[in-house]
Write a protein that holds these residues in place. Sequence first.
Motif, PDB file in Angstrom:
ATOM      1  N   GLU A 149       0.847  -1.134   0.081  1.00 40.68           N
ATOM      2  CA  GLU A 149      -0.050  -0.140  -0.039  1.00 40.68           C
ATOM      3  C   GLU A 149       0.843   1.342  -0.100  1.00 40.68           C
ATOM      4  O   GLU A 149       1.762   1.332   0.936  1.00 40.68           O
ATOM      5  N   ILE A 150       0.670   1.959  -1.044  1.00 40.86           N
ATOM      6  CA  ILE A 150       1.257   3.443  -0.912  1.00 40.86           C
ATOM      7  C   ILE A 150       0.232   4.493  -1.175  1.00 40.86           C
ATOM      8  O   ILE A 150      -0.762   4.332  -2.022  1.00 40.86           O
ATOM      9  N   ARG A 151       0.268   5.600  -0.380  1.00 38.75           N
ATOM     10  CA  ARG A 151      -0.733   6.382  -0.363  1.00 38.75           C
ATOM     11  C   ARG A 151      -0.295   7.632  -1.072  1.00 38.75           C
ATOM     12  O   ARG A 151       0.832   8.134  -1.221  1.00 38.75           O
ATOM     13  N   LEU A 152      -1.078   8.140  -2.076  1.00 40.58           N
ATOM     14  CA  LEU A 152      -0.970   9.395  -2.930  1.00 40.58           C
ATOM     15  C   LEU A 152      -1.110  10.747  -2.286  1.00 40.58           C
ATOM     16  O   LEU A 152      -1.793  10.596  -1.266  1.00 40.58           O
ATOM     17  N   PRO A 153      -0.483  11.742  -2.869  1.00 38.65           N
ATOM     18  CA  PRO A 153      -0.463  13.085  -2.011  1.00 38.65           C
ATOM     19  C   PRO A 153      -1.940  13.472  -1.811  1.00 38.65           C
ATOM     20  O   PRO A 153      -1.964  14.328  -0.964  1.00 38.65           O
ATOM     21  N   LEU A 154      -2.768  13.144  -2.756  1.00 40.80           N
ATOM     22  CA  LEU A 154      -4.164  13.677  -2.460  1.00 40.80           C
ATOM     23  C   LEU A 154      -4.839  13.228  -1.239  1.00 40.80           C
ATOM     24  O   LEU A 154      -5.724  13.769  -0.745  1.00 40.80           O
ATOM     25  N   THR A 155      -4.264  12.106  -0.665  1.00 33.79           N
ATOM     26  CA  THR A 155      -4.731  11.516   0.661  1.00 33.79           C
ATOM     27  C   THR A 155      -4.313  12.392   1.914  1.00 33.79           C
ATOM     28  O   THR A 155      -4.782  12.363   2.904  1.00 33.79           O
ATOM     29  N   PHE A 156      -3.161  13.048   1.832  1.00 30.84           N
ATOM     30  CA  PHE A 156      -2.505  13.615   2.731  1.00 30.84           C
ATOM     31  C   PHE A 156      -2.185  15.284   2.781  1.00 30.84           C
ATOM     32  O   PHE A 156      -2.254  15.868   3.844  1.00 30.84           O
ATOM     33  N   ILE A 157      -1.957  15.383   1.459  1.00 32.21           N
ATOM     34  CA  ILE A 157      -1.417  16.883   1.241  1.00 32.21           C
ATOM     35  C   ILE A 157      -2.495  17.876   1.645  1.00 32.21           C
ATOM     36  O   ILE A 157      -2.174  18.897   2.217  1.00 32.21           O
ATOM     37  N   PRO A 158      -3.833  17.389   1.334  1.00 30.82           N
ATOM     38  CA  PRO A 158      -4.851  18.466   1.769  1.00 30.82           C
ATOM     39  C   PRO A 158      -4.844  18.902   3.388  1.00 30.82           C
ATOM     40  O   PRO A 158      -5.411  20.003   3.779  1.00 30.82           O
ATOM     41  N   ILE A 159      -4.352  18.029   3.981  1.00 32.91           N
ATOM     42  CA  ILE A 159      -4.439  18.016   5.329  1.00 32.91           C
ATOM     43  C   ILE A 159      -3.181  18.720   5.977  1.00 32.91           C
ATOM     44  O   ILE A 159      -3.534  19.575   6.752  1.00 32.91           O
ATOM     45  N   VAL A 160      -2.053  18.308   5.397  1.00 34.94           N
ATOM     46  CA  VAL A 160      -0.902  18.910   5.447  1.00 34.94           C
ATOM     47  C   VAL A 160      -0.992  20.517   5.222  1.00 34.94           C
ATOM     48  O   VAL A 160      -0.315  21.398   5.901  1.00 34.94           O
ATOM     49  N   LYS A 161      -1.247  21.239   4.007  1.00 39.39           N
ATOM     50  CA  LYS A 161      -1.166  22.375   3.431  1.00 39.39           C
ATOM     51  C   LYS A 161      -1.614  23.461   4.233  1.00 39.39           C
ATOM     52  O   LYS A 161      -0.925  24.795   3.930  1.00 39.39           O
TER      53      LYS A 161
END
Length: 254
Positions: free
Chosen positions: A49-61
């Motif tokens: 399993e690899i998570r793409l940025p769209l799963t965590f970048i919106p939270i980070v930004k």
Amino acid sequence: MNSIEITKKQITDAIFTGKIQPFIQPIVNKNKVLVGYEVLARWIVSEHEIRLPLTFIPIVKDDQQLSECLTNALLLQLISHFKFHNNIGLFISINIYSHSLTTPIINLLITLNQSINVVIEILENDDIINIEHFRTTLDFLKIEGIKLAIDDFGCGNNVNKRLFDYPFDYVKIDRFFVKDIDIDVSKFKSLQVIVALIHHFDLPIIAEGLETETIFKLLTGLNIEMYQGYLFSKPIPLDAKLSLSRDTALNHCV
């Protein structure tokens, strides 16, 4: 975002345990010769399993501290890797939100630039609060030899006005404007106008999202300088780049 609810604590833990890593996608010229890479973060959850940025970048930004923390971790990994390899003539393009350009991050960018030419991408969803301060920061980075690209040109906040706001060196055209131009005449004509506008500013273009030879040939006919997409390579781990050659044409190489 996927059905799994991701928390800031989980992201923080992933950063500090080295599970969020920089993958790179090759960028080539019209002869399909490697000229650089774009950094794309990947969260390695497990072997399967690899998570793409769209799963965590919106939270980070929207969290400056977390965003800086992630940027710091990715830059340290890039510095550790590229300082041991010959990167003459190559560049690495990095997405960085304006609020993450703190003094520690700037120092890391300057360090990385000693091993490979660094290009900072301004993201289309970056709501820049203090334009004058941001411009001053970019001017300093350019003095240090770091270049600037506008990402996803024509989308979101990255409209024509930004061409006047900052001293760009490259413009990246979003895959939206590239997809289906081989079957959509009006879309192809729109792209011709966009390319003419960018070239009016004497700026080289990187076209994103290339997946077919047909579209590649259409884009080379518009004198677009550089290309990125699955036609040449998917994003790959840093170690996998050792199989790529600066002098070798890329086509479905990975």
